[in-house]
Design an enzyme around this catalytic site. Structure first.
Site, PDB file in Angstrom:
ATOM      1  N   GLY A  68     -70.433 -11.479 -13.111  1.00  0.00           N
ATOM      2  CA  GLY A  68     -70.255 -12.633 -14.010  1.00  0.00           C
ATOM      3  C   GLY A  68     -71.571 -13.028 -14.655  1.00  0.00           C
ATOM      4  O   GLY A  68     -71.800 -14.197 -14.970  1.00  0.00           O
ATOM      5  N   GLY A 114     -71.949 -15.100 -17.928  1.00  0.00           N
ATOM      6  CA  GLY A 114     -71.285 -16.405 -17.958  1.00  0.00           C
ATOM      7  C   GLY A 114     -72.271 -17.565 -17.972  1.00  0.00           C
ATOM      8  O   GLY A 114     -73.494 -17.365 -18.002  1.00  0.00           O
ATOM      9  N   GLN A 115     -71.718 -18.772 -17.912  1.00  0.00           N
ATOM     10  CA  GLN A 115     -72.566 -19.977 -18.007  1.00  0.00           C
ATOM     11  C   GLN A 115     -73.621 -20.007 -16.901  1.00  0.00           C
ATOM     12  O   GLN A 115     -74.791 -20.272 -17.157  1.00  0.00           O
ATOM     13  CB  GLN A 115     -71.697 -21.245 -17.936  1.00  0.00           C
ATOM     14  N   ASP A 123     -65.117  -3.939 -14.815  1.00  0.00           N
ATOM     15  CA  ASP A 123     -64.092  -4.851 -14.307  1.00  0.00           C
ATOM     16  C   ASP A 123     -64.289  -5.080 -12.807  1.00  0.00           C
ATOM     17  O   ASP A 123     -64.170  -4.140 -12.010  1.00  0.00           O
ATOM     18  CB  ASP A 123     -62.711  -4.225 -14.576  1.00  0.00           C
ATOM     19  N   TYR A 156     -56.460 -22.680 -10.073  1.00  0.00           N
ATOM     20  CA  TYR A 156     -57.908 -22.511  -9.878  1.00  0.00           C
ATOM     21  C   TYR A 156     -58.323 -23.072  -8.512  1.00  0.00           C
ATOM     22  O   TYR A 156     -59.004 -22.404  -7.731  1.00  0.00           O
ATOM     23  CB  TYR A 156     -58.638 -23.246 -11.005  1.00  0.00           C
ATOM     24  N   LYS A 210     -59.759 -21.268  -5.095  1.00  0.00           N
ATOM     25  CA  LYS A 210     -61.040 -21.654  -4.486  1.00  0.00           C
ATOM     26  C   LYS A 210     -60.873 -21.952  -2.992  1.00  0.00           C
ATOM     27  O   LYS A 210     -61.703 -21.529  -2.188  1.00  0.00           O
ATOM     28  CB  LYS A 210     -61.651 -22.858  -5.221  1.00  0.00           C
TER      29      LYS A 210
HETATM   30  N1  LIG Z   1     -69.531 -23.877 -14.588  1.00  0.00           N
HETATM   31  C1  LIG Z   1     -69.080 -24.790 -13.753  1.00  0.00           C
HETATM   32  O1  LIG Z   1     -69.143 -25.989 -14.046  1.00  0.00           O
HETATM   33  C2  LIG Z   1     -68.502 -24.369 -12.409  1.00  0.00           C
HETATM   34  C3  LIG Z   1     -68.111 -25.374 -11.516  1.00  0.00           C
HETATM   35  C4  LIG Z   1     -67.556 -25.004 -10.301  1.00  0.00           C
HETATM   36  C5  LIG Z   1     -67.471 -23.656  -9.961  1.00  0.00           C
HETATM   37  N2  LIG Z   1     -67.865 -22.706 -10.855  1.00  0.00           N
HETATM   38  C6  LIG Z   1     -67.687 -21.293 -10.459  1.00  0.00           C
HETATM   39  O2  LIG Z   1     -68.866 -20.530 -10.706  1.00  0.00           O
HETATM   40  C7  LIG Z   1     -68.511 -19.198 -11.105  1.00  0.00           C
HETATM   41  C8  LIG Z   1     -69.157 -18.881 -12.451  1.00  0.00           C
HETATM   42  O3  LIG Z   1     -68.725 -19.851 -13.382  1.00  0.00           O
HETATM   43  P1  LIG Z   1     -69.234 -19.904 -14.889  1.00  0.00           P
HETATM   44  O4  LIG Z   1     -69.195 -21.307 -15.308  1.00  0.00           O
HETATM   45  O5  LIG Z   1     -70.457 -19.127 -15.072  1.00  0.00           O
HETATM   46  O6  LIG Z   1     -67.993 -19.177 -15.585  1.00  0.00           O
HETATM   47  P2  LIG Z   1     -67.942 -18.362 -16.945  1.00  0.00           P
HETATM   48  O7  LIG Z   1     -66.521 -18.342 -17.406  1.00  0.00           O
HETATM   49  O8  LIG Z   1     -68.971 -18.813 -17.910  1.00  0.00           O
HETATM   50  O9  LIG Z   1     -68.351 -16.919 -16.417  1.00  0.00           O
HETATM   51  C9  LIG Z   1     -67.506 -16.158 -15.609  1.00  0.00           C
HETATM   52  C10 LIG Z   1     -67.710 -14.712 -15.985  1.00  0.00           C
HETATM   53  O10 LIG Z   1     -66.764 -13.899 -15.297  1.00  0.00           O
HETATM   54  C11 LIG Z   1     -66.500 -12.784 -16.128  1.00  0.00           C
HETATM   55  N3  LIG Z   1     -65.242 -12.135 -15.771  1.00  0.00           N
HETATM   56  C12 LIG Z   1     -63.975 -12.631 -15.872  1.00  0.00           C
HETATM   57  N4  LIG Z   1     -63.086 -11.705 -15.451  1.00  0.00           N
HETATM   58  C13 LIG Z   1     -63.802 -10.596 -15.094  1.00  0.00           C
HETATM   59  C14 LIG Z   1     -63.465  -9.337 -14.575  1.00  0.00           C
HETATM   60  N5  LIG Z   1     -62.184  -8.979 -14.335  1.00  0.00           N
HETATM   61  N6  LIG Z   1     -64.454  -8.451 -14.306  1.00  0.00           N
HETATM   62  C15 LIG Z   1     -65.756  -8.761 -14.536  1.00  0.00           C
HETATM   63  N7  LIG Z   1     -66.136  -9.970 -15.026  1.00  0.00           N
HETATM   64  C16 LIG Z   1     -65.169 -10.871 -15.303  1.00  0.00           C
HETATM   65  C17 LIG Z   1     -66.454 -13.345 -17.529  1.00  0.00           C
HETATM   66  O11 LIG Z   1     -66.827 -12.333 -18.437  1.00  0.00           O
HETATM   67  C18 LIG Z   1     -67.502 -14.457 -17.485  1.00  0.00           C
HETATM   68  O12 LIG Z   1     -68.722 -14.038 -18.064  1.00  0.00           O
HETATM   69  C19 LIG Z   1     -66.972 -19.142 -11.117  1.00  0.00           C
HETATM   70  O13 LIG Z   1     -66.513 -18.668  -9.881  1.00  0.00           O
HETATM   71  C20 LIG Z   1     -66.586 -20.606 -11.254  1.00  0.00           C
HETATM   72  O14 LIG Z   1     -65.326 -20.853 -10.700  1.00  0.00           O
HETATM   73  C21 LIG Z   1     -68.364 -23.031 -12.078  1.00  0.00           C
END
Ligand SMILES: NC(=O)c1ccc[n+]([C@@H]2O[C@H](COP(=O)([O-])OP(=O)(O)OC[C@H]3O[C@@H](n4cnc5c(N)ncnc54)[C@H](O)[C@@H]3O)[C@@H](O)[C@H]2O)c1
Length: 318
Positions: free
Chosen positions: A8, A11-12, A53, A143, A147
């Protein structure tokens, strides 16, 4: 030096955590795994980058073997609002990919796994104020269900196989580098962009919806600190409550107004309000502070000032 895989990574959170880990452990020791989105130049140039993936166990295994990985930060996930659009995919990505990571870590004797849970693991039966570490957890979003399932899986792999797996229940994370990925707290990021670009914003949550939040630099620091804590100090293998501040859409709008006086915010709740209404308002993270010394740095005023400073530069707004 650990040999780390960050899933990931585009991602953010991943886009910032990968760079922080590379800074600390060296670019070549941190492999970034993306999926569909193109990586930034910085992410691509600062260390190994792979695409694939994470629900494909054979693919994950090949990466672990190729790079001699001993530590995984498994950030792949489908977030709360996006999960409600396609619950089957949320389960597949959030639970199956975690199971693959835990199985591979067990089979190959990896040293550590980090996996993020969320405040979404709580539900209507949980106390909404000062939500304790251990309490009723009855989420009603897919979701949240993924979790709490993930937390139980992590705890199981620790108890049965002594796998060193660690986890944090992230609150809503606020950052300026990479846009958020479809969560219920995304408004608290969009509001900054819209305030700077258009001086107006329509919040999709009611003005009085208080939720736990954290600025990204605190989240990155806390995540790395947790992973560096001696094993003996980690007292839960479910997931630690982890928070910095709580605020409402009205409170953050008022804080932004101190910097942009003609900013106007409206509040028109949509379907995401139903999700927010099941989440805690404030979190008690005393165990994290006691066990491994968690401390946040940013409050609402300091975070707002820093967000506006960086976004002004990014958006080239005076
Ligand atoms: N950002 C928040 O505020 C927050 C809060 C609580 C928990 N989280 C958790 O932190 C983790 C990261 O969150 P984030 O905000 O960076 O999310 P995000 O959506 O920005 O990034 C998640 C990444 O997962 C990748 N992804 C999705 N399906 C995929 C697959 N099959 N194979 C490979 N990659 C895949 C996507 O490309 C994406 O870049 C997640 O588990 C999320 O639940 C985030």
């Amino acid at each position: 030096m650990p040999k780390i895989l960050v899933t990931g990574a585009t991602g953010q959170i991943g886009s910032e955590l990968t760079l922080a880990l590379r800074e600390k452990y060296g670019g070549d020791n941190v492999v970034a795994l993306g999926h569909k989105k193109e990586p930034t130049k910085e992410l691509k140039d600062s260390g190994p980058f792979e695409k694939g993936d994470a629900t494909d166990k054979n693919f994950l295994e090949s990466l672990i073997d190729q790079y001699q990985i001993d530590t995984i930060y498994h950030l792949v996930g489908i977030l709360s609002a996006a999960g409600e659009e396609n619950p089957d995919n949320a389960w597949l990505v959030n639970v199956n990919s975690l199971k693959h990571v835990l199985d591979l870590a067990k089979e190959k004797g990896l040293k550590q796994v980090f996996w993020p849970s969320s405040i979404a693991a709580f539900g209507l039966g949980s106390p909404r104020d000062n939500t304790p570490q251990a309490t009723i957890m009855d989420p009603n979003t897919i979701y949240g269900i993924t979790k709490i399932s993930g937390e139980l899986l992590c705890n199981y792999y620790y108890n049965k196989y002594r796998l060193d797996v660690r986890s944090l229940r992230y609150p809503g994370l606020i950052s300026y580098v990479t846009p958020p990925g479809g969560g219920t707290t995304d408004y608290a990021i969009d509001i900054f962009y819209q305030a700077l670009e258009h001086k107006t914003y329509t919040s999709f949550l009611r003005e009085d919806t208080m939720l736990p939040m954290m600025y990204m630099p605190d989240a990155i620091k806390g995540t790395i600190d947790l992973m560096e804590t001696p094993n003996s100090k980690i007292r839960t293998r479910l997931s630690y409550n982890f928070t910095a501040l709580s605020f409402t859409p009205k409170e953050i709008a008022d804080e932004i107004k101190k910097h942009i006086p003609d900013f106007v915010c409206q509040f028109v709740p949509d379907r995401r309000q139903n999700i927010a209404d099941t989440w805690p308002r404030t979190i008690d993270d005393t165990p994290a502070r006691r066990d491994w010394g968690w401390q946040h740095e940013y409050d609402l005023a300091k975070m707002t000032e820093d967000m506006l400073k960086h976004l002004r530069a990014k958006l080239k707004i005076k």
